[in-house]
Design a protein around this motif. Structure first.
Motif, PDB file in Angstrom:
ATOM      1  N   SER A 126      10.281  10.939   1.372  1.00  0.00           N
ATOM      2  CA  SER A 126       9.436  10.147   2.269  1.00  0.00           C
ATOM      3  C   SER A 126       9.264  10.869   3.603  1.00  0.00           C
ATOM      4  O   SER A 126      10.174  11.539   4.089  1.00  0.00           O
ATOM      5  CB  SER A 126      10.076   8.772   2.513  1.00  0.00           C
ATOM      6  OG  SER A 126       9.378   8.064   3.519  1.00  0.00           O
ATOM      7  N   ASN A 158      12.371   6.787  -7.774  1.00  0.00           N
ATOM      8  CA  ASN A 158      11.271   6.731  -6.820  1.00  0.00           C
ATOM      9  C   ASN A 158      11.362   5.399  -6.071  1.00  0.00           C
ATOM     10  O   ASN A 158      11.327   4.326  -6.687  1.00  0.00           O
ATOM     11  CB  ASN A 158       9.920   6.833  -7.530  1.00  0.00           C
ATOM     12  CG  ASN A 158       9.708   8.208  -8.129  1.00  0.00           C
ATOM     13  OD1 ASN A 158       9.502   9.179  -7.408  1.00  0.00           O
ATOM     14  ND2 ASN A 158       9.762   8.299  -9.448  1.00  0.00           N
ATOM     15  N   GLU A 163       9.975   1.491  -7.040  1.00  0.00           N
ATOM     16  CA  GLU A 163       8.541   1.284  -7.267  1.00  0.00           C
ATOM     17  C   GLU A 163       8.277   0.052  -8.124  1.00  0.00           C
ATOM     18  O   GLU A 163       7.407  -0.770  -7.821  1.00  0.00           O
ATOM     19  CB  GLU A 163       7.936   2.533  -7.924  1.00  0.00           C
ATOM     20  CG  GLU A 163       6.545   2.350  -8.505  1.00  0.00           C
ATOM     21  CD  GLU A 163       5.506   2.035  -7.447  1.00  0.00           C
ATOM     22  OE1 GLU A 163       4.784   1.033  -7.619  1.00  0.00           O
ATOM     23  OE2 GLU A 163       5.424   2.785  -6.459  1.00  0.00           O
ATOM     24  N   GLU A 206       3.280   4.468  -0.719  1.00  0.00           N
ATOM     25  CA  GLU A 206       3.625   5.268  -1.888  1.00  0.00           C
ATOM     26  C   GLU A 206       5.142   5.354  -2.015  1.00  0.00           C
ATOM     27  O   GLU A 206       5.855   5.463  -1.019  1.00  0.00           O
ATOM     28  CB  GLU A 206       3.050   6.674  -1.766  1.00  0.00           C
ATOM     29  CG  GLU A 206       1.527   6.743  -1.791  1.00  0.00           C
ATOM     30  CD  GLU A 206       1.030   8.174  -1.765  1.00  0.00           C
ATOM     31  OE1 GLU A 206       1.874   9.097  -1.762  1.00  0.00           O
ATOM     32  OE2 GLU A 206      -0.197   8.363  -1.724  1.00  0.00           O
ATOM     33  N   SER A 261       0.788  -1.235   0.000  1.00  0.00           N
ATOM     34  CA  SER A 261       0.000   0.000   0.000  1.00  0.00           C
ATOM     35  C   SER A 261       0.822   1.289   0.000  1.00  0.00           C
ATOM     36  O   SER A 261       0.294   2.359  -0.313  1.00  0.00           O
ATOM     37  CB  SER A 261      -0.926   0.023   1.225  1.00  0.00           C
ATOM     38  OG  SER A 261      -0.166  -0.001   2.432  1.00  0.00           O
ATOM     39  N   SER A 267       8.627   7.302  -3.009  1.00  0.00           N
ATOM     40  CA  SER A 267       9.046   8.688  -2.807  1.00  0.00           C
ATOM     41  C   SER A 267      10.265   9.006  -3.656  1.00  0.00           C
ATOM     42  O   SER A 267      11.182   8.179  -3.777  1.00  0.00           O
ATOM     43  CB  SER A 267       9.394   8.926  -1.330  1.00  0.00           C
ATOM     44  OG  SER A 267       8.293   8.675  -0.497  1.00  0.00           O
TER      45      SER A 267
END
Length: 299
Positions: free
Chosen positions: A269, A196, A232, A180, A178, A182
Motif C-alpha cells: 500500500s 491482499n 479484499e 484497492e 473504492s 494491497s
C-alpha cells in the motif's frame, strides 16, 4: 504536596476550558499545579522531569505528544504517573482505560485520589534508521488514507464532536467502497500470514480513528499487540460495519485478530500511519514490537 504539571490543548474538543477553571479545579483537590498550553509553550518539556504527576488535558494527540516526550527522557521518567482529562473528539485512549467519560472535569479530578494506576504498554516501530512509538495503532491502507483525506478537508462547518466523528466515518465508507487491496506479508512471532488487504492495523488498544473498534479484546497491559487485517473479500462486510457506525450503532468489528509480541511486515500500500500521523510507505520491511509495562496512567 505533589507538583502537578497540567498540559492543556486549548483547541481540543467542543467545550472551551480556560486555564483558570482547570487550575482551580485541580488545586481545589490539593495539587500544586503548573500550567502550560501545550501547543503554544514548549517550556513544559524542560519541567517534565521535575513533576510528580502529569495531567494531559486534551485528546489522543495531546496524550501521544506527552508520552513521546517522556520517551526521550531517562527511563525512570517514563513511570511518572499521569492522568487524562478527555477533552478531545474521539478519546480512544481514554475509552481504552475504562474511563468515566460521562463525568464532569471536576468529578474526574476528584476520582484521581482513589483510582489505581494502570499499566500501559505501547508499540515501537523500527524502520532502517529510525524508531517511532504508538499508543493506539500503526498500519497500512484505509485508515492512513483517511488521515490524508481528512487533513485536506475543512471541518469548520461541523458543530460538535459527534458531527466530526460521523463525517469521518462517511469519508471512510467512500474509501472502503473504492480502495484497492494491497499485497502484504506478516511474520507475527513465528507465524506467517500473507494475502491482499484493504487495511492492516497493529493495535495497542481496541479502537483507532473515529472510534473504530477493530480489536475489542485488545488489552493495554497484556504485553501483546493485536494485528487486524481486513481482506479484499471482507470489503462488503466492513462497509456494512461502517454504515452501522454512521447510524450511531454501538458495535465492534468482529473479524479475526492475531496476538503477538513482535512482528515483521511488508505491505505494498502507498499509505501508512503511526497513530494519527500519516506518511508515504517506503515499501521496506518494518519491525514492530510491544514495549510492555512502559507507562502508568491513572484511570
Amino acid at each position: 504536596m505533589k507538583k502537578t504539571l497540567l498540559l492543556h490543548n486549548q483547541d481540543a474538543g467542543d467545550d472551551d476550558y480556560f486555564k483558570s477553571e482547570l487550575m482551580h479545579a485541580i488545586e481545589k483537590e490539593g495539587f500544586s499545579c503548573t500550567y502550560f498550553p501545550i501547543k503554544h509553550d514548549d517550556r513544559w518539556k524542560e519541567e517534565i522531569d521535575q513533576a510528580d504527576f502529569i495531567i494531559a488535558a486534551g485528546g489522543d494527540g495531546t496524550i501521544r505528544r506527552v508520552v513521546k516526550e517522556l520517551m526521550k527522557k531517562e527511563k525512570q521518567n517514563q513511570h511518572i504517573p499521569f492522568a487524562i482529562l478527555p477533552l478531545g473528539t474521539a478519546n480512544n485512549l481514554s475509552k481504552s482505560l475504562n474511563p468515566k467519560l460521562g463525568l464532569s472535569v471536576e468529578d474526574h479530578i476528584k476520582s484521581w485520589k482513589t483510582s489505581d494506576a494502570k499499566r500501559f504498554d505501547f508499540g515501537a516501530v523500527y524502520d532502517k534508521e529510525t524508531v517511532d512509538y504508538f499508543l493506539e495503532g500503526a498500519g497500512y491502507g484505509l485508515f492512513a488514507q483517511l488521515i490524508n483525506k481528512m487533513d485536506s478537508i475543512s471541518t469548520e462547518h461541523l458543530e460538535d464532536a459527534d458531527d466530526k466523528l460521523r463525517f469521518a466515518r462517511e469519508e471512510l465508507l467512500k474509501l472502503v467502497l473504492s480502495a484497492e487491496a494491497s499485497p502484504y506479508y506478516i511474520k507475527a512471532d513465528k507465524r506467517i500470514y500473507n494475502g491482499n488487504a484493504l487495511l492492516i492495523e497493529i493495535m495497542n488498544i481496541p479502537s483507532i480513528g473515529p472510534n473504530l473498534v477493530l480489536s475489542p479484546d485488545a488489552q493495554t497491559d497484556d504485553g501483546m499487540l493485536d494485528i487486524v487485517c481486513i481482506q479484499e473479500e471482507q470489503r462488503d462486510e466492513f462497509a456494512a460495519y461502517i454504515k452501522r457506525l454512521i447510524n450511531d450503532e454501538d458495535i465492534s468489528w468482529r473479524g479475526h485478530s492475531i496476538k503477538a509480541r513482535r512482528c515483521r511486515l511488508v505491505c505494498q500500500s502507498r499509505f501508512m500511519h503511526v497513530d494519527d500521523e500519516a506518511s508515504t510507505n517506503s515499501k521496506e520491511e518494518l519491525r514492530i514490537e510491544v514495549m510492555d509495562n512502559a507507562l502508568k496512567i491513572i484511570r
